[in-house]
Design an enzyme around this catalytic site. Sequence first.
Site, PDB file in Angstrom:
ATOM      1  N   ALA A 219      41.402  32.076  33.789  1.00 52.53           N
ATOM      2  CA  ALA A 219      40.568  31.037  33.135  1.00 52.53           C
ATOM      3  C   ALA A 219      41.029  29.990  34.132  1.00 52.53           C
ATOM      4  CB  ALA A 219      41.628  30.282  31.790  1.00 52.53           C
TER       5      ALA A 219
ATOM      6  N   GLY B  78      41.922  35.586  32.759  1.00 50.57           N
ATOM      7  CA  GLY B  78      41.043  35.742  32.452  1.00 50.57           C
ATOM      8  C   GLY B  78      39.911  36.385  32.393  1.00 50.57           C
TER       9      GLY B  78
ATOM     10  N   GLU C 231      40.750  40.126  31.575  1.00 53.70           N
ATOM     11  CA  GLU C 231      40.509  40.341  31.042  1.00 53.70           C
ATOM     12  C   GLU C 231      39.145  40.719  30.616  1.00 53.70           C
ATOM     13  OE1 GLU C 231      43.368  36.580  29.650  1.00 53.70           O
ATOM     14  OE2 GLU C 231      43.460  37.993  27.952  1.00 53.70           O
TER      15      GLU C 231
ATOM     16  N   GLU D 157      49.693  34.685  33.663  1.00 54.83           N
ATOM     17  CA  GLU D 157      49.928  33.434  33.061  1.00 54.83           C
ATOM     18  C   GLU D 157      51.293  33.589  32.586  1.00 54.83           C
ATOM     19  OE1 GLU D 157      47.842  36.502  32.673  1.00 54.83           O
ATOM     20  OE2 GLU D 157      45.688  36.025  32.200  1.00 54.83           O
TER      21      GLU D 157
HETATM   22  N1  COA Z   1      41.588  27.891  37.393  1.00 53.94           N
HETATM   23  C1  COA Z   1      40.909  26.782  38.322  1.00 53.94           C
HETATM   24  N2  COA Z   1      40.853  27.135  39.655  1.00 53.94           N
HETATM   25  C2  COA Z   1      41.408  27.758  39.848  1.00 53.94           C
HETATM   26  C3  COA Z   1      41.545  28.442  39.919  1.00 53.94           C
HETATM   27  C4  COA Z   1      42.466  28.961  38.520  1.00 53.94           C
HETATM   28  N3  COA Z   1      42.292  30.058  37.600  1.00 53.94           N
HETATM   29  N4  COA Z   1      42.529  29.934  40.742  1.00 53.94           N
HETATM   30  C5  COA Z   1      41.403  28.971  41.875  1.00 53.94           C
HETATM   31  N5  COA Z   1      41.699  27.610  41.376  1.00 53.94           N
HETATM   32  C6  COA Z   1      40.817  27.020  42.819  1.00 53.94           C
HETATM   33  C7  COA Z   1      42.475  26.400  43.415  1.00 53.94           C
HETATM   34  O1  COA Z   1      42.912  25.616  42.954  1.00 53.94           O
HETATM   35  C8  COA Z   1      41.593  25.762  44.680  1.00 53.94           C
HETATM   36  O2  COA Z   1      40.708  24.763  44.534  1.00 53.94           O
HETATM   37  P1  COA Z   1      40.967  23.983  45.736  1.00 53.94           P
HETATM   38  O3  COA Z   1      40.115  24.401  46.951  1.00 53.94           O
HETATM   39  O4  COA Z   1      39.832  22.616  45.186  1.00 53.94           O
HETATM   40  O5  COA Z   1      42.111  23.052  45.770  1.00 53.94           O
HETATM   41  C9  COA Z   1      40.695  26.631  44.797  1.00 53.94           C
HETATM   42  O6  COA Z   1      39.777  27.544  43.860  1.00 53.94           O
HETATM   43  C10 COA Z   1      40.913  27.990  45.788  1.00 53.94           C
HETATM   44  O7  COA Z   1      42.123  28.821  46.209  1.00 53.94           O
HETATM   45  P2  COA Z   1      43.425  28.799  46.256  1.00 53.94           P
HETATM   46  O8  COA Z   1      44.255  28.246  45.330  1.00 53.94           O
HETATM   47  O9  COA Z   1      43.561  27.699  47.552  1.00 53.94           O
HETATM   48  O10 COA Z   1      42.662  30.027  47.352  1.00 53.94           O
HETATM   49  P3  COA Z   1      44.446  31.076  47.303  1.00 53.94           P
HETATM   50  O11 COA Z   1      43.462  31.925  48.530  1.00 53.94           O
HETATM   51  O12 COA Z   1      45.288  30.100  48.580  1.00 53.94           O
HETATM   52  O13 COA Z   1      44.842  31.718  46.225  1.00 53.94           O
HETATM   53  C11 COA Z   1      44.584  32.583  44.371  1.00 53.94           C
HETATM   54  C12 COA Z   1      44.267  31.866  45.531  1.00 53.94           C
HETATM   55  C13 COA Z   1      43.380  33.161  43.534  1.00 53.94           C
HETATM   56  C14 COA Z   1      45.721  33.533  44.669  1.00 53.94           C
HETATM   57  C15 COA Z   1      45.641  30.968  43.413  1.00 53.94           C
HETATM   58  O14 COA Z   1      43.900  30.024  43.491  1.00 53.94           O
HETATM   59  C16 COA Z   1      46.113  31.499  41.932  1.00 53.94           C
HETATM   60  O15 COA Z   1      47.112  31.745  42.370  1.00 53.94           O
HETATM   61  N6  COA Z   1      44.798  31.398  41.216  1.00 53.94           N
HETATM   62  C17 COA Z   1      44.858  30.995  40.040  1.00 53.94           C
HETATM   63  C18 COA Z   1      45.229  32.051  39.057  1.00 53.94           C
HETATM   64  C19 COA Z   1      46.129  32.158  38.194  1.00 53.94           C
HETATM   65  O16 COA Z   1      46.907  31.960  37.082  1.00 53.94           O
HETATM   66  N7  COA Z   1      45.020  33.239  36.428  1.00 53.94           N
HETATM   67  C20 COA Z   1      45.359  32.646  35.294  1.00 53.94           C
HETATM   68  C21 COA Z   1      44.805  31.346  35.142  1.00 53.94           C
HETATM   69  S1  COA Z   1      45.489  32.104  33.136  1.00 53.94           S
END
Ligand code: COA
Length: 261
Positions: free
Chosen positions: A67, A112, A115, A135
């Site tokens: 999400a 999400g 999911e 989460e």
């Molecule tokens: N919601 C909003 N933005 C997200 C996102 C999410 N769930 N997941 C990634 N993004 C965005 C990042 O904020 C970043 O944006 P920016 O360039 O404006 O800073 C962009 O996507 C790229 O992500 P980044 O974190 O820089 O890439 P990475 O390769 O270093 O890491 C992940 C990838 C997936 C490991 C990491 O983005 C992450 O942990 N995301 C969240 C996952 C999560 O907790 N999901 C459950 C949410 S309820």
Amino acid sequence: MGDFHTILTEIKNGVLYLTINREPSLNALNFNTLEELRTIFDEVVDNKEIKAVILTGAGEKAFVAGADIREIADLNEVNARKFAENGQEIFSMIENCNKPVIAVTNGYTLGGGCELAMACHMRIATANAKFGQPEVNLGIIPGYGGTQRLTILIGRGKANELMMTGNLIDAQEAKELGLVNHVLPTKEEAMAKAESILKTIMEKAPLAIGMIIDCVNAVYLSEENGYQTEANSFARCVKSGDYVEGTSAFLEKRKPVFRGE
Ligand code: COA
């Protein structure tokens, strides 16, 4: 099928291709994306041009990374419940869609996103796919049905481990756990695998396919007796032209031509 802001749509050979298209945010699901999914799946049910759906994410890096965390950073108790119920409702529409829906998960399939993939009828992963319910790292839990569907798919012990640790697993492990059906090296090969499965399914009787979806989903509904659902659906099948066609074609030693009626 109209135009959408966050989802690309294309119908080819009876298959609706849906691509979550927010690559800069790793295809994170925002409110708009969810509402677009609702509108699309509402239409899929009755659109005769669409026989099946493939759902994927834009680019190579992510299917959906969860999400949109920007939208869930300041929830209160009332709108958090609405947030979860709304997502659950839309994912149930996908799960109950009367046409087969396959998720092709390329890259991060988290929160999400995992999911959403689990709400589809099958999952095909690229070798670089990573799955998880992280989460707990944000002080929350899965809210779009993940606690239920993950437990159903992989069992209580493994589901507890994944959700409590927030650890990610790779595609091969996801396959061993039963979370995905197949793993293919590239996105092109994963799409081709999904298309080949759907080609086989689309040669069968569409009403029977819809009933299999209903009966399998009934396994998990406490208010429904799945055996009763199966018997009722079986009885409905024999009222269809496809039943007459399928049995006649077998006896006449020819290939059936099903019309979905
Ligand atoms: N919601 C909003 N933005 C997200 C996102 C999410 N769930 N997941 C990634 N993004 C965005 C990042 O904020 C970043 O944006 P920016 O360039 O404006 O800073 C962009 O996507 C790229 O992500 P980044 O974190 O820089 O890439 P990475 O390769 O270093 O890491 C992940 C990838 C997936 C490991 C990491 O983005 C992450 O942990 N995301 C969240 C996952 C999560 O907790 N999901 C459950 C949410 S309820």
